[in-house]
Design a protein around this motif. Structure first.
Motif, mmCIF file in Angstrom:
data_model
loop_
_atom_site.group_PDB
_atom_site.id
_atom_site.type_symbol
_atom_site.label_atom_id
_atom_site.label_comp_id
_atom_site.label_asym_id
_atom_site.label_seq_id
_atom_site.Cartn_x
_atom_site.Cartn_y
_atom_site.Cartn_z
ATOM 1 N N MET A 19 0.840 -1.204 0.000
ATOM 2 C CA MET A 19 0.000 0.000 0.000
ATOM 3 C C MET A 19 0.872 1.250 0.000
ATOM 4 S SD MET A 19 -2.796 -1.356 2.776
ATOM 5 C CE MET A 19 -3.695 0.174 2.989
ATOM 6 N N PHE A 20 1.957 1.215 0.761
ATOM 7 C CA PHE A 20 2.855 2.365 0.813
ATOM 8 C C PHE A 20 3.710 2.454 -0.449
ATOM 9 C CE2 PHE A 20 1.892 1.996 5.311
ATOM 10 C CZ PHE A 20 1.578 3.314 5.592
ATOM 11 N N ALA A 21 4.192 1.324 -0.908
ATOM 12 C CA ALA A 21 5.063 1.308 -2.090
ATOM 13 C C ALA A 21 4.327 1.816 -3.332
ATOM 14 C CB ALA A 21 5.604 -0.097 -2.337
ATOM 15 N N SER A 22 3.073 1.465 -3.457
ATOM 16 C CA SER A 22 2.296 1.881 -4.624
ATOM 17 C C SER A 22 1.761 3.303 -4.493
ATOM 18 C CB SER A 22 1.125 0.922 -4.836
ATOM 19 O OG SER A 22 0.178 1.083 -3.794
ATOM 20 N N ARG A 23 1.974 3.882 -3.313
ATOM 21 C CA ARG A 23 1.465 5.231 -3.024
ATOM 22 C C ARG A 23 -0.054 5.291 -3.092
ATOM 23 N NH1 ARG A 23 5.093 7.918 -0.293
ATOM 24 N NH2 ARG A 23 7.072 8.138 -1.327
ATOM 25 N N SER A 24 -0.709 4.130 -2.930
ATOM 26 C CA SER A 24 -2.169 4.128 -2.925
ATOM 27 C C SER A 24 -2.709 4.631 -1.591
ATOM 28 C CB SER A 24 -2.714 2.726 -3.218
ATOM 29 O OG SER A 24 -2.363 1.829 -2.177
ATOM 30 N N LEU A 25 -1.838 4.693 -0.596
ATOM 31 C CA LEU A 25 -2.237 5.179 0.719
ATOM 32 C C LEU A 25 -1.447 6.443 1.019
ATOM 33 C CD1 LEU A 25 -3.793 4.666 3.355
ATOM 34 C CD2 LEU A 25 -1.812 3.363 4.142
ATOM 35 N N ARG A 26 -2.154 7.525 1.220
ATOM 36 C CA ARG A 26 -1.506 8.791 1.564
ATOM 37 C C ARG A 26 -1.913 9.157 2.979
ATOM 38 N NH1 ARG A 26 -2.683 11.514 -4.083
ATOM 39 N NH2 ARG A 26 -1.130 10.366 -5.276
ATOM 40 N N LEU A 27 -0.913 9.440 3.782
ATOM 41 C CA LEU A 27 -1.160 9.746 5.189
ATOM 42 C C LEU A 27 -0.580 11.103 5.550
ATOM 43 C CD1 LEU A 27 -0.053 6.322 6.723
ATOM 44 C CD2 LEU A 27 -2.397 7.132 6.447
ATOM 45 N N PRO A 28 -1.188 11.761 6.537
ATOM 46 C CA PRO A 28 -0.556 12.975 7.069
ATOM 47 C C PRO A 28 0.821 12.620 7.640
ATOM 48 C CG PRO A 28 -2.820 12.752 7.856
ATOM 49 C CD PRO A 28 -2.472 11.472 7.154
ATOM 50 N N LYS A 29 1.685 13.604 7.725
ATOM 51 C CA LYS A 29 3.077 13.396 8.127
ATOM 52 C C LYS A 29 3.205 12.612 9.431
ATOM 53 C CE LYS A 29 7.268 15.891 9.267
ATOM 54 N NZ LYS A 29 7.848 17.179 9.588
ATOM 55 N N GLN A 30 2.443 12.965 10.443
ATOM 56 C CA GLN A 30 2.566 12.296 11.742
ATOM 57 C C GLN A 30 2.163 10.826 11.659
ATOM 58 O OE1 GLN A 30 0.280 14.963 14.229
ATOM 59 N NE2 GLN A 30 2.179 15.850 15.035
ATOM 60 N N LEU A 31 1.105 10.537 10.923
ATOM 61 C CA LEU A 31 0.679 9.141 10.782
ATOM 62 C C LEU A 31 1.696 8.359 9.972
ATOM 63 C CD1 LEU A 31 -3.184 9.335 10.217
ATOM 64 C CD2 LEU A 31 -1.875 9.459 12.334
ATOM 65 N N GLU A 32 2.281 9.020 8.974
ATOM 66 C CA GLU A 32 3.300 8.352 8.162
ATOM 67 C C GLU A 32 4.529 7.990 9.000
ATOM 68 O OE1 GLU A 32 6.029 9.122 4.250
ATOM 69 O OE2 GLU A 32 4.005 9.950 4.264
ATOM 70 N N GLN A 33 4.886 8.853 9.947
ATOM 71 C CA GLN A 33 6.012 8.552 10.832
ATOM 72 C C GLN A 33 5.753 7.260 11.604
ATOM 73 O OE1 GLN A 33 6.308 13.094 12.043
ATOM 74 N NE2 GLN A 33 7.636 11.852 13.327
ATOM 75 N N VAL A 34 4.553 7.102 12.108
ATOM 76 C CA VAL A 34 4.200 5.899 12.860
ATOM 77 C C VAL A 34 4.184 4.686 11.932
ATOM 78 C CG1 VAL A 34 2.472 4.797 14.343
ATOM 79 C CG2 VAL A 34 2.861 7.268 14.518
ATOM 80 N N ALA A 35 3.648 4.864 10.737
ATOM 81 C CA ALA A 35 3.586 3.762 9.774
ATOM 82 C C ALA A 35 4.992 3.293 9.389
ATOM 83 C CB ALA A 35 2.808 4.186 8.532
ATOM 84 N N ARG A 36 5.903 4.220 9.204
ATOM 85 C CA ARG A 36 7.280 3.856 8.852
ATOM 86 C C ARG A 36 7.926 3.059 9.988
ATOM 87 N NH1 ARG A 36 9.186 6.078 4.285
ATOM 88 N NH2 ARG A 36 8.080 7.848 3.416
ATOM 89 N N LEU A 37 7.679 3.477 11.219
ATOM 90 C CA LEU A 37 8.192 2.726 12.360
ATOM 91 C C LEU A 37 7.589 1.317 12.379
ATOM 92 C CD1 LEU A 37 9.751 2.565 15.098
ATOM 93 C CD2 LEU A 37 7.594 3.249 16.158
ATOM 94 N N ALA A 38 6.299 1.226 12.124
ATOM 95 C CA ALA A 38 5.617 -0.070 12.153
ATOM 96 C C ALA A 38 6.232 -1.041 11.148
ATOM 97 C CB ALA A 38 4.129 0.113 11.863
ATOM 98 N N LEU A 39 6.562 -0.538 9.977
ATOM 99 C CA LEU A 39 7.146 -1.404 8.956
ATOM 100 C C LEU A 39 8.606 -1.748 9.260
ATOM 101 C CD1 LEU A 39 5.564 0.162 5.763
ATOM 102 C CD2 LEU A 39 4.904 -1.951 6.935
ATOM 103 N N ALA A 40 9.328 -0.793 9.810
ATOM 104 C CA ALA A 40 10.747 -1.025 10.106
ATOM 105 C C ALA A 40 10.945 -1.834 11.389
ATOM 106 C CB ALA A 40 11.477 0.314 10.221
ATOM 107 N N ARG A 41 10.095 -1.608 12.370
ATOM 108 C CA ARG A 41 10.241 -2.249 13.678
ATOM 109 C C ARG A 41 8.884 -2.747 14.171
ATOM 110 N NH1 ARG A 41 14.031 -0.697 17.358
ATOM 111 N NH2 ARG A 41 13.221 -2.533 18.422
ATOM 112 N N PRO A 42 8.340 -3.793 13.569
ATOM 113 C CA PRO A 42 7.018 -4.271 13.973
ATOM 114 C C PRO A 42 6.945 -4.666 15.446
ATOM 115 C CG PRO A 42 8.079 -5.818 12.462
ATOM 116 C CD PRO A 42 8.918 -4.593 12.494
ATOM 117 N N ASP A 43 8.086 -5.026 16.038
ATOM 118 C CA ASP A 43 8.102 -5.394 17.453
ATOM 119 C C ASP A 43 7.724 -4.216 18.350
ATOM 120 O OD1 ASP A 43 10.706 -4.469 16.413
ATOM 121 O OD2 ASP A 43 11.399 -4.680 18.484
#
Length: 99
Positions: A19-43
């Protein structure tokens, strides 16, 4: 796709990454920060609280819960469970299902 257009949560982390790679999901900056953490560090998501995740991302706990609902999860708890299940599947595939 804007955050309000997501109706069902992703079925797995690969779908979420897609969803992120295809840019089909656009998030506000703060939500994107959390999403990036979730993908990098799911733990961090799987075992953290909204407050502890927010502190790592320098956002409010509300932003963390907003991301969960923006991705189609019913609650932050469901979002955490998604990542807990991902980590279980990953651990099982690496150990052949045996601990």
């Amino acid at each position: 796709m804007k955050t309000s257009e997501v109706t069902k949560p992703p079925t797995d982390v690969m779908e979420l990454k897609g969803m992120f790679a295809s840019r089909s999901l656009r998030l506000p900056k703060q939500l994107e920060q959390v999403a990036r953490l979730a993908l990098a560090r799911p733990d961090v998501i799987a075992f953290g609280s909204a407050r502890s995740i927010a502190a790592v991302c320098s956002v409010s706990p509300t932003s963390v819960t907003r991301l969960a609902t923006a991705l189609g999860f019913d609650s932050f708890q469901d979002f955490k469970l998604f990542f807990q299940q991902h980590l279980r599947r990953t651990a099982n595939s690496e150990t052949g299902g045996c601990f």
